[in-house]
Design a protein around this motif. Structure first.
Motif, PDB file in Angstrom:
ATOM      1  N   VAL A   5     136.070  22.613 -20.350  1.00 26.75           N
ATOM      2  CA  VAL A   5     136.451  22.799 -18.949  1.00 26.75           C
ATOM      3  C   VAL A   5     136.531  24.288 -18.648  1.00 26.75           C
ATOM      4  O   VAL A   5     137.355  25.004 -19.225  1.00 26.75           O
ATOM      5  CB  VAL A   5     137.793  22.127 -18.633  1.00 26.75           C
ATOM      6  N   GLU A   6     135.652  24.735 -17.745  1.00 30.36           N
ATOM      7  CA  GLU A   6     135.645  26.134 -17.349  1.00 30.36           C
ATOM      8  C   GLU A   6     136.562  26.359 -16.145  1.00 30.36           C
ATOM      9  O   GLU A   6     136.751  25.460 -15.316  1.00 30.36           O
ATOM     10  CB  GLU A   6     134.240  26.595 -16.958  1.00 30.36           C
ATOM     11  N   SER A   7     137.082  27.555 -16.051  1.00 30.82           N
ATOM     12  CA  SER A   7     137.888  27.955 -14.901  1.00 30.82           C
ATOM     13  C   SER A   7     137.796  29.463 -14.737  1.00 30.82           C
ATOM     14  O   SER A   7     137.316  30.163 -15.634  1.00 30.82           O
ATOM     15  CB  SER A   7     139.344  27.522 -15.075  1.00 30.82           C
ATOM     16  N   GLY A   8     138.255  29.933 -13.589  1.00 28.76           N
ATOM     17  CA  GLY A   8     138.306  31.368 -13.351  1.00 28.76           C
ATOM     18  C   GLY A   8     137.247  31.916 -12.427  1.00 28.76           C
ATOM     19  O   GLY A   8     137.270  33.107 -12.096  1.00 28.76           O
ATOM     20  N   GLY A   9     136.314  31.077 -12.001  1.00 27.92           N
ATOM     21  CA  GLY A   9     135.300  31.544 -11.078  1.00 27.92           C
ATOM     22  C   GLY A   9     135.862  31.755  -9.685  1.00 27.92           C
ATOM     23  O   GLY A   9     137.024  31.446  -9.410  1.00 27.92           O
ATOM     24  N   GLY A  10     135.025  32.304  -8.815  1.00 28.30           N
ATOM     25  CA  GLY A  10     135.462  32.522  -7.442  1.00 28.30           C
ATOM     26  C   GLY A  10     134.536  33.448  -6.700  1.00 28.30           C
ATOM     27  O   GLY A  10     133.461  33.810  -7.193  1.00 28.30           O
ATOM     28  N   ALA A  90     126.111  33.043  -9.842  1.00 28.62           N
ATOM     29  CA  ALA A  90     125.554  31.901 -10.566  1.00 28.62           C
ATOM     30  C   ALA A  90     126.676  30.926 -10.888  1.00 28.62           C
ATOM     31  O   ALA A  90     127.862  31.244 -10.715  1.00 28.62           O
ATOM     32  CB  ALA A  90     124.881  32.348 -11.858  1.00 28.62           C
ATOM     33  N   VAL A  91     126.288  29.764 -11.356  1.00 18.24           N
ATOM     34  CA  VAL A  91     127.240  28.856 -11.995  1.00 18.24           C
ATOM     35  C   VAL A  91     127.272  29.223 -13.470  1.00 18.24           C
ATOM     36  O   VAL A  91     126.222  29.307 -14.112  1.00 18.24           O
ATOM     37  CB  VAL A  91     126.844  27.385 -11.805  1.00 18.24           C
ATOM     38  N   TYR A  92     128.469  29.448 -13.987  1.00 14.76           N
ATOM     39  CA  TYR A  92     128.642  29.847 -15.385  1.00 14.76           C
ATOM     40  C   TYR A  92     129.104  28.645 -16.197  1.00 14.76           C
ATOM     41  O   TYR A  92     130.074  27.970 -15.822  1.00 14.76           O
ATOM     42  CB  TYR A  92     129.637  30.996 -15.477  1.00 14.76           C
ATOM     43  N   TYR A  93     128.404  28.409 -17.301  1.00 16.99           N
ATOM     44  CA  TYR A  93     128.669  27.261 -18.151  1.00 16.99           C
ATOM     45  C   TYR A  93     129.111  27.706 -19.531  1.00 16.99           C
ATOM     46  O   TYR A  93     128.556  28.641 -20.113  1.00 16.99           O
ATOM     47  CB  TYR A  93     127.412  26.413 -18.309  1.00 16.99           C
ATOM     48  N   CYS A  94     130.061  26.965 -20.067  1.00 15.71           N
ATOM     49  CA  CYS A  94     130.489  27.120 -21.448  1.00 15.71           C
ATOM     50  C   CYS A  94     129.770  26.053 -22.270  1.00 15.71           C
ATOM     51  O   CYS A  94     129.549  24.928 -21.785  1.00 15.71           O
ATOM     52  CB  CYS A  94     131.998  26.923 -21.493  1.00 15.71           C
ATOM     53  N   GLY A 117     130.787  23.700 -15.449  1.00 12.71           N
ATOM     54  CA  GLY A 117     130.423  24.953 -14.796  1.00 12.71           C
ATOM     55  C   GLY A 117     131.470  25.429 -13.805  1.00 12.71           C
ATOM     56  O   GLY A 117     132.234  24.637 -13.254  1.00 12.71           O
ATOM     57  N   THR A 118     131.491  26.726 -13.600  1.00 13.03           N
ATOM     58  CA  THR A 118     132.362  27.330 -12.594  1.00 13.03           C
ATOM     59  C   THR A 118     131.537  28.320 -11.776  1.00 13.03           C
ATOM     60  O   THR A 118     130.778  29.121 -12.336  1.00 13.03           O
ATOM     61  CB  THR A 118     133.586  28.003 -13.249  1.00 13.03           C
ATOM     62  N   GLN A 119     131.673  28.251 -10.465  1.00 11.71           N
ATOM     63  CA  GLN A 119     130.863  29.078  -9.579  1.00 11.71           C
ATOM     64  C   GLN A 119     131.432  30.490  -9.500  1.00 11.71           C
ATOM     65  O   GLN A 119     132.631  30.675  -9.261  1.00 11.71           O
ATOM     66  CB  GLN A 119     130.819  28.466  -8.176  1.00 11.71           C
ATOM     67  N   VAL A 120     130.545  31.452  -9.684  1.00 13.65           N
ATOM     68  CA  VAL A 120     130.889  32.863  -9.497  1.00 13.65           C
ATOM     69  C   VAL A 120     129.980  33.416  -8.406  1.00 13.65           C
ATOM     70  O   VAL A 120     128.751  33.342  -8.526  1.00 13.65           O
ATOM     71  CB  VAL A 120     130.711  33.656 -10.806  1.00 13.65           C
TER      72      VAL A 120
END
Length: 124
Positions: A5-10, A90-94, A117-120
């Motif tokens: 679970v990714e988090s922290g984008g924005g 981009a969308v960042y994926y772990c 993914g989390t959107q940046v």
């Protein structure tokens, strides 16, 4: 079922910083290579950085603005991004590699588990 679970984008402005977090629910996190990829609209998913189980980090040449790290006790991997540019949007994926070598792969197919993914977005 392992979950990432990714988090922290924005949404941030050019020059700003962000730190992404990937929380891994698996029990063998400390044995695995972990990586961050990103996918911009209309483009293929691309490698950003990886870290092996020993904590050695690997980057795309020229991505000196990014730092990957891990905390095995928390089963988390991080991506700190500095001096962000609009091209980093981009969308960042772990992702995790269940049987990776000491030097982590940079290939999408070699990673078995992925987060959502989390959107940046970098925009002024």
């Amino acid at each position: 079922q392992v979950q990432l679970v990714e988090s922290g984008g924005g949404l941030v402005q050019p020059g700003d910083s962000l730190k992404l977090t990937c929380q891994d629910s698996g029990r063998t996190f400390d044995l695995l290579n972990m990586a961050w990829f990103r996918q911009a609209p209309g483009k293929e998913r691309e490698f950003v950085a990886a870290i092996n189980k020993y904590g050695l980090a690997y980057y795309v040449p020229g991505k000196g603005r990014f730092t990957i790290s891990r905390d095995n006790a928390k089963r988390a991997v991080y991506l700190e991004m500095n001096r962000l540019e609009p091209e980093d949007t981009a969308v960042y994926y772990c992702a995790e590699d269940l049987d990776g070598p000491q030097v982590p792969s940079r290939r999408v197919p070699d990673y078995e588990h992925w987060g959502q993914g989390t959107q940046v977005t970098i925009s002024s």
